[in-house]
Design a protein around this motif. Structure first.
Motif, PDB file in Angstrom:
ATOM      1  N   UNK A 121       0.845  -1.188   0.000  1.00 23.76           N
ATOM      2  CA  UNK A 121       0.000   0.000   0.000  1.00 23.76           C
ATOM      3  C   UNK A 121       0.889   1.250   0.000  1.00 23.76           C
ATOM      4  N   UNK A 122       0.297   2.382  -0.284  1.00 22.23           N
ATOM      5  CA  UNK A 122       1.071   3.632  -0.272  1.00 22.23           C
ATOM      6  C   UNK A 122       1.636   3.902   1.119  1.00 22.23           C
ATOM      7  N   UNK A 123       0.894   3.551   2.164  1.00 23.08           N
ATOM      8  CA  UNK A 123       1.391   3.740   3.527  1.00 23.08           C
ATOM      9  C   UNK A 123       2.569   2.815   3.799  1.00 23.08           C
ATOM     10  N   UNK A 124       2.456   1.555   3.387  1.00 26.04           N
ATOM     11  CA  UNK A 124       3.554   0.617   3.590  1.00 26.04           C
ATOM     12  C   UNK A 124       4.807   1.069   2.853  1.00 26.04           C
ATOM     13  N   UNK A 125       4.630   1.572   1.642  1.00 26.13           N
ATOM     14  CA  UNK A 125       5.783   2.064   0.888  1.00 26.13           C
ATOM     15  C   UNK A 125       6.434   3.245   1.591  1.00 26.13           C
ATOM     16  N   UNK A 126       5.612   4.145   2.114  1.00 24.43           N
ATOM     17  CA  UNK A 126       6.148   5.304   2.823  1.00 24.43           C
ATOM     18  C   UNK A 126       6.927   4.878   4.064  1.00 24.43           C
ATOM     19  N   UNK A 127       6.370   3.925   4.810  1.00 24.59           N
ATOM     20  CA  UNK A 127       7.048   3.438   6.014  1.00 24.59           C
ATOM     21  C   UNK A 127       8.353   2.726   5.663  1.00 24.59           C
ATOM     22  N   UNK A 128       8.315   1.897   4.621  1.00 24.49           N
ATOM     23  CA  UNK A 128       9.521   1.172   4.210  1.00 24.49           C
ATOM     24  C   UNK A 128      10.611   2.136   3.761  1.00 24.49           C
ATOM     25  N   UNK A 129      10.216   3.149   3.001  1.00 22.12           N
ATOM     26  CA  UNK A 129      11.201   4.130   2.526  1.00 22.12           C
ATOM     27  C   UNK A 129      11.848   4.858   3.697  1.00 22.12           C
ATOM     28  N   UNK A 130      11.063   5.289   4.662  1.00 17.74           N
ATOM     29  CA  UNK A 130      11.620   6.016   5.806  1.00 17.74           C
ATOM     30  C   UNK A 130      12.479   5.102   6.670  1.00 17.74           C
ATOM     31  N   UNK A 131      12.050   3.845   6.837  1.00 13.54           N
ATOM     32  CA  UNK A 131      12.808   2.916   7.672  1.00 13.54           C
ATOM     33  C   UNK A 131      14.187   2.632   7.089  1.00 13.54           C
ATOM     34  N   UNK A 132      14.289   2.546   5.773  1.00 14.07           N
ATOM     35  CA  UNK A 132      15.570   2.200   5.141  1.00 14.07           C
ATOM     36  C   UNK A 132      16.416   3.429   4.844  1.00 14.07           C
ATOM     37  N   UNK A 133      15.851   4.430   4.199  1.00 14.28           N
ATOM     38  CA  UNK A 133      16.680   5.531   3.697  1.00 14.28           C
ATOM     39  C   UNK A 133      17.131   6.498   4.784  1.00 14.28           C
ATOM     40  N   UNK A 134      16.303   6.699   5.824  1.00 11.36           N
ATOM     41  CA  UNK A 134      16.721   7.606   6.902  1.00 11.36           C
ATOM     42  C   UNK A 134      16.725   6.910   8.256  1.00 11.36           C
ATOM     43  N   UNK A 135      16.503   5.592   8.248  1.00  9.52           N
ATOM     44  CA  UNK A 135      16.526   4.767   9.468  1.00  9.52           C
ATOM     45  C   UNK A 135      15.542   5.261  10.520  1.00  9.52           C
ATOM     46  N   UNK A 136      14.325   5.566  10.083  1.00  7.22           N
ATOM     47  CA  UNK A 136      13.284   6.075  10.974  1.00  7.22           C
ATOM     48  C   UNK A 136      12.778   4.956  11.892  1.00  7.22           C
ATOM     49  N   UNK A 137      12.940   5.143  13.187  1.00  4.51           N
ATOM     50  CA  UNK A 137      12.561   4.094  14.144  1.00  4.51           C
ATOM     51  C   UNK A 137      11.042   3.937  14.270  1.00  4.51           C
ATOM     52  N   UNK A 138      10.321   5.049  14.214  1.00  6.87           N
ATOM     53  CA  UNK A 138       8.863   4.969  14.310  1.00  6.87           C
ATOM     54  C   UNK A 138       8.289   4.189  13.128  1.00  6.87           C
ATOM     55  N   UNK A 139       8.860   4.403  11.948  1.00  7.47           N
ATOM     56  CA  UNK A 139       8.412   3.658  10.762  1.00  7.47           C
ATOM     57  C   UNK A 139       8.705   2.178  10.930  1.00  7.47           C
ATOM     58  N   UNK A 140       9.897   1.856  11.464  1.00  7.47           N
ATOM     59  CA  UNK A 140      10.248   0.452  11.679  1.00  7.47           C
ATOM     60  C   UNK A 140       9.309  -0.202  12.685  1.00  7.47           C
ATOM     61  N   UNK A 141       8.937   0.527  13.737  1.00  8.02           N
ATOM     62  CA  UNK A 141       8.016  -0.015  14.742  1.00  8.02           C
ATOM     63  C   UNK A 141       6.653  -0.307  14.137  1.00  8.02           C
ATOM     64  N   UNK A 142       6.180   0.597  13.278  1.00  4.36           N
ATOM     65  CA  UNK A 142       4.890   0.373  12.626  1.00  4.36           C
ATOM     66  C   UNK A 142       4.936  -0.864  11.733  1.00  4.36           C
TER      67      UNK A 142
END
Length: 295
Positions: A121-142
């Protein structure tokens, strides 16, 4: 060939009649030279240089010398996809993943999407992008919750062929423990046609790893060019605040593709960990590459 044989037979017969009916000399037909059959010499197969035991031992000694006065521990695994050669150092070390597990989490997400025969989904893609490219912890938790937490990661890792990775308890995805060898298996699942991940999923995640923000592009990138990577760093309370610093990824060097995983723990500072693993991966990749340079 049969027609030619009949013509030769007919010619010989006519010659015999002429000889029998006349005393005139008859010139014998010229003898056709016989060409001896020759077997071509077998082509010499090019020899592929190997990373010998002597070279492995020399690399191990070099790493030990460098690490002798360094705080903490390091484990390293490298695989040359071009030749199939691999090397490991201190392979028994198991340490926390910190944020490198985000690659594993996104792979688990992609496997779940494949199983449901759907795109992210668009949300999953957004979370995956943030988790990998900027190492966003909140995105990884989601995403951790989306895949079913520790159980979901363990299930995905069985499909991915991992053996030494134990998911962190509860919400502590960064406390997942792993080995350098298992991280190479994870990277192999990103590069192999035999992977349970479809080619589109592999390209998608590798694209994210190739787009990591510049300030986080240290680590295995020291070993080559065009790095696709993910790093992790974490001061651990159980180690009295000393640092775990890890880096995994794919690089190109002298026409070869290398998978690299370097794990460190108990470093005095984060920068110490970065310098240690960068020196280790560059030294190991140079040693393997040197073994395969044609002279």
């Amino acid at each position: 060939m049969r027609r030619a044989g009949l013509l030769i037979t007919a010619t010989l017969a006519a010659t015999a009649i002429l000889v029998a009916g006349s005393t005139a000399s008859v010139r014998k037909p010229a003898t056709v030279p016989t060409i001896a059959a020759t077997t071509p010499s077998p082509r010499r197969q090019p020899t592929i240089p190997t990373f010998t035991k002597t070279q492995r031992d020399a690399l191990t000694r070099e790493l030990r010398r460098y690490l002798k006065d360094k705080p903490g521990d390091l484990s390293l695994s490298v695989r040359d996809l071009t030749t199939g050669t691999s090397y490991s150092y201190n392979e028994d070390l198991r340490t926390a993943t910190a944020s490198i597990v985000k690659v594993d989490i996104v792979m688990a997400l992609l496997l779940r999407a494949q199983r449901g025969e759907r795109d992210l989904t668009s949300r999953e893609k957004s979370l995956a992008e943030r988790a990998i490219t900027v190492s966003d912890n909140a995105a990884a938790s989601a995403l951790w919750h989306s895949i079913g937490g520790a159980g979901g990661l363990a299930s995905a890792n069985r499909k991915l062929g991992l053996r030494d990775t134990d998911p962190g308890p509860g919400n502590a995805w960064g406390s997942t423990t792993t080995s350098a060898a298992d991280q190479i298996r994870l990277l192999r699942a990103l590069t192999s046609d035999r992977s349970p991940l479809r080619s589109g999923s592999r390209r998608y995640l590798r694209g994210l790893m190739g787009d990591v923000t510049p300030e986080q592009a240290w680590g295995v990138s020291a070993a080559g060019n065009d790095a696709e990577l993910k790093n992790g760093w974490l001061p651990r309370e159980r180690h009295n605040g000393r640092w775990t610093v890890n880096s995994i990824g794919i690089v190109q060097r002298l026409g070869h593709t290398y998978l690299l995983a370097a794990l460190t723990e108990r470093g005095t500072t984060m920068q110490d960990g970065i310098e240690t693993l960068e020196h280790a991966v560059e030294t190991a990749a140079a040693a393997l590459a040197g073994a395969f340079i044609q002279t």
